[in-house]
Design an enzyme around this catalytic site. Structure first.
Site, short mmCIF file in Angstrom:
data_model
loop_
_atom_site.label_atom_id
_atom_site.label_comp_id
_atom_site.label_asym_id
_atom_site.label_seq_id
_atom_site.Cartn_x
_atom_site.Cartn_y
_atom_site.Cartn_z
N SER A 105 0.83 -1.21 0.00
CA SER A 105 0.00 0.00 0.00
C SER A 105 0.86 1.26 0.00
O SER A 105 0.45 2.30 -0.50
CB SER A 105 -0.92 0.01 1.22
OG SER A 105 -1.74 -1.14 1.25
N SER B 182 -9.12 4.11 10.62
CA SER B 182 -10.52 3.72 10.42
C SER B 182 -10.93 4.46 9.16
O SER B 182 -11.08 5.68 9.15
CB SER B 182 -11.38 4.13 11.61
OG SER B 182 -12.71 3.73 11.42
N LEU B 183 -11.07 3.72 8.07
CA LEU B 183 -11.10 4.34 6.75
C LEU B 183 -12.34 5.19 6.51
O LEU B 183 -13.38 5.00 7.12
CB LEU B 183 -10.98 3.25 5.68
CG LEU B 183 -9.63 2.52 5.67
CD1 LEU B 183 -9.65 1.35 4.70
CD2 LEU B 183 -8.50 3.49 5.33
N ASN C 184 -5.11 1.97 -6.66
CA ASN C 184 -4.15 0.88 -6.92
C ASN C 184 -4.84 -0.46 -7.21
O ASN C 184 -4.21 -1.50 -7.22
CB ASN C 184 -3.14 0.75 -5.78
CG ASN C 184 -3.76 0.31 -4.45
OD1 ASN C 184 -4.85 -0.26 -4.42
ND2 ASN C 184 -3.07 0.58 -3.36
N LEU D 163 -6.49 -2.79 -5.88
CA LEU D 163 -6.70 -3.92 -4.97
C LEU D 163 -7.09 -3.47 -3.57
O LEU D 163 -6.46 -2.57 -3.01
CB LEU D 163 -5.44 -4.78 -4.89
CG LEU D 163 -4.99 -5.42 -6.20
CD1 LEU D 163 -3.66 -6.13 -6.01
CD2 LEU D 163 -6.05 -6.39 -6.72
N GLU E 295 -24.12 13.55 9.84
CA GLU E 295 -23.54 13.67 11.19
C GLU E 295 -22.11 13.13 11.27
O GLU E 295 -21.28 13.68 12.00
CB GLU E 295 -24.42 12.96 12.22
CG GLU E 295 -25.79 13.59 12.41
CD GLU E 295 -26.82 13.12 11.39
OE1 GLU E 295 -27.95 13.65 11.41
OE2 GLU E 295 -26.50 12.21 10.58
N HIS F 207 -32.78 16.64 22.65
CA HIS F 207 -33.88 15.68 22.51
C HIS F 207 -33.55 14.32 23.10
O HIS F 207 -33.72 13.28 22.47
CB HIS F 207 -34.29 15.55 21.03
CG HIS F 207 -34.91 16.80 20.49
ND1 HIS F 207 -34.18 17.97 20.35
CD2 HIS F 207 -36.17 17.08 20.09
CE1 HIS F 207 -34.97 18.92 19.87
NE2 HIS F 207 -36.19 18.41 19.71
N ARG G 175 -35.69 18.56 25.84
CA ARG G 175 -36.72 19.32 25.14
C ARG G 175 -37.70 20.03 26.07
O ARG G 175 -38.07 21.17 25.82
CB ARG G 175 -37.48 18.38 24.20
CG ARG G 175 -38.41 19.08 23.24
CD ARG G 175 -38.92 18.09 22.19
NE ARG G 175 -39.64 18.77 21.14
CZ ARG G 175 -40.97 18.89 21.10
NH1 ARG G 175 -41.70 18.38 22.08
NH2 ARG G 175 -41.56 19.52 20.11
#
Length: 623
Positions: free
Chosen positions: A40, A124-125, A185, A187, A366, A416, A474
């Protein structure tokens, strides 16, 4: 940024040599570690060489200088080549690269901010581009500086929806100081990426999201130099066709080599082959930045005036949050607000009204909103406050988790909460949020119970390191604190106290007010209770809770508008576990709720004043 000038042949060869040195360093480091992702790294070698030694402007010995261009390695598993870059630039000793992944080295398996050159943790992709958007937004609209932001993504992570949330955001806000490099790349980890080398489809997708998209040969330093030199009035995506394991004979573009270091004998042979292609050992010096970022001080930001509430007045804590944030915005022009298209419910619209240039509408995305906030907060440029319904922060749990790993200072307000929102039903009710935020390392969890406490929570959060969460409600409830009441993190309040209290009742938000109402009911029966407001659920005021418990025959009753798991009851039980003679009885929401009026729902789930009074009676008669 200056117009493109083609580098001469000597510079192009120097960049090729640099790329090959980066390859060698990545292979050596991962082989020494016995783990890592050399293939990679090798696909990105020319990209990294051109970026850091031709395109970017930065001070090599001062990686966090505010004037520097920024770089985010979203494909965090390629960390060894990032470390190799900083060794090549002279910041790291080359010998340190061989300590990759060792317990006494700062060179973790994926980038983390204990490394001075890493602003945000990745690995964490799908999250790097959102953070890069936050940096670019800050550079363009808050700092108004010339630094640019570069983010390299792998093709595997382009399946993550959060990437496309970020792509949309960058286009909406015309972040022309942002460049995303897509390392295509072909793969993935266990299979080829879904589009493999269909470069035209990647280009169409990026263009459809409003980006200038350029396809290049990712192993041609000349094409990369030209692509990085293009200037457009929109964000740019450089779509680089590369090959995983480039330069490694027998492994290049082959499956089943993801995350596998080369055996030493193979590594030695490959390094010899690559070394033979290097014509000069001379290193390219980094180009320094233009120094036009303003100096910023975000320490000791204080409310300009005390809370303007009177005891007995009624206000929802969600509205008090909006008023407090708008007020704090006058104390520092580095307080910023972000919202996910709920600003008229969270009341962050009050901040927008008074400080329109410092409000970022993130729309219903979010995950990206949290990543944007993390990016905005890097290098101590801003103090971000994000708001949405607390229930919707649960979809950003991974982003919040990674923000903590990034040592980010961001503030999140979730409105809320609980069944007390009423008729909207369970999809809108936050009943897991305390459990989620309590689990985040070094987090602070505020649960203010009136307008005064909410204003103090906002001020404290702005000055507290780490992830801060403010839980707002609320329903309108009475102001119970005077305007000069002092609040501190980890310091609970005794709201009601008598000499002969029988039970300590701990509630927050709506349930604190129900506990006070229950106290009135019980008083008629000559049963007194002590009522505690924890203010922060994390950290919890263990000492005051224990002192109160001992003064009330060891009896504690917790009541919360949250599920049993992970909320106030479990926090209190954990705090007093092992204490002789202390028992904790818990009232909480026991199952998925439904629509109804707030009072009906509090009653249905046994967390209203009548349920509290009944539980107290049971504890007293059991003695």
């Amino acid at each position: 940024m200056e117009a493109y000038h083609k580098p001469d042949q000597q510079k192009l060869q120097a960049l090729k040599d640099t790329a090959n040195r980066l390859r060698i360093s990545s292979i050596q480091a991962t082989t020494a570690a016995g783990s890592g992702h050399p293939t990679s790294c090798c696909s990105a070698a020319e990209i990294m060489a051109v970026l850091f030694f031709h395109t970017m402007r930065y001070k090599a010995l001062d990686p966090r200088n505010p004037h520097n261009d920024r770089f985010v390695l979203s494909k965090g598993h390629a960390a060894p080549i990032l470390y190799a870059v900083w060794a090549e630039a002279g910041f790291l000793p080359e010998s340190e690269l061989l300590n990759l992944r060792k317990i006494n080295s700062d060179l973790d398996g994926h980038p983390v901010p204990k490394q001075a050159f890493t602003d945000v943790a990745t690995g964490s992709l799908g999250q790097g581009l959102g953070a890069a958007c936050g940096m670019a937004y800050t550079g363009k609209y808050f700092d108004k500086a010339s630094y640019r932001v570069y983010c390299m993504l792998g093709d595997g992570e382009l399946s993550e929806g959060s990437v496309w949330e970020a792509m949309a955001f960058a286009s909406i806000y015309k972040l022309d100081n942002l460049v995303a490099i897509l390392d295509i790349n072909r793969l993935g980890q266990s299979d080829p990426a879904p589009l493999q080398h269909q470069m035209d489809i990647y280009q169409k997708r990026c263009e459809a999201f409003g980006w200038n998209a350029v396809i290049v040969d990712g192993h041609s330093v000349e094409e990369l130099c030209k692509a990085f030199g293009q200037v457009k009035n929109q964000p740019t995506a450089i779509i680089a066709k590369t090959f995983k394991g480039r330069g490694i004979t027998g492994i290049e573009d082959k499956e089943s080599w993801h995350g596998k270091p080369l055996p030493k004998n193979m590594a030695d042979q490959i390094i010899q082959e690559i070394s033979g292609q290097i014509q000069s050992k001379k290193k390219i010096l980094a180009t320094p930045p233009e120094e036009d970022a303003p100096s910023v001080d975000i320490t000791n930001i204080r409310m300009p005036t005390p809370p303007n509430y009177k005891v007995g007045d009624k206000i929802a804590t969600r509205k008090a949050y909006g008023q407090a944030l708008a007020k704090l915005g006058h104390a520092s022009n580095r307080i910023i607000a972000l919202d996910g298209d709920t600003k008229n419910s969270t009341f962050s619209e009050l901040f927008k009204k008074e400080h329109p240039d410092r409000f970022i509408e993130c729309y219903i995305a979010e995950q990206n909103m949290v990543s944007i906030a993390v990016g905005c907060a890097t290098r101590d440029r801003t103090v971000p406050f994000c708001s949405t319904f607390a229930a919707f922060f649960t979809r950003a749990f991974d982003q919040i988790r990674m923000a903590a790993i990034s040592e980010s200072n961001i503030n999140l307000c979730g409105s809320h909460c609980g069944v007390s929102i009423g008729e909207d039903g369970p999809s809108q009710m936050a009943l897991e949020d305390l459990a989620m935020f309590r689990s985040i390392p070094m987090s602070t969890v505020f649960y203010p119970s009136d307008g005064v406490a909410t204003e103090k929570a906002v001020e404290l959060a702005a000055n507290t390191k780490g992830i801060c969460f403010i839980r707002t409600s609320r329903p309108e409830n009475a102001i119970i604190y005077k305007q000069h009441e002092d609040f501190q993190i980890g310091q609970a309040k005794v709201v009601l106290k008598n000499k002969d209290d029988q039970v300590t009742v701990i509630g927050a938000g709506v349930t604190l007010h129900e506990a006070l109402a229950a106290a009135d009911l019980l008083k008629r029966e000559k049963i007194n209770i002590r009522v505690l407001d924890p203010f922060t659920i994390k950290p919890l005021d263990k000492k005051l809770i224990l002192d109160s418990a001992r003064a009330t025959k060891g009896r504690i009753l917790t009541v919360e508008d949250h599920y049993y798991e992970g909320g106030i009851g479990e926090a209190v039980a954990s705090a007093v576990v092992g204490e002789p003679g202390v028992t904790v009885t818990r009232l909480a929401v026991s199952q998925v709720p439904r629509s109804g009026k707030p009072a009906e729902l509090l009653k249905m789930f046994g967390i209203d004043r009548d349920a509290i009074a009944q539980a107290v009676r049971g504890l007293v008669t059991r003695a």
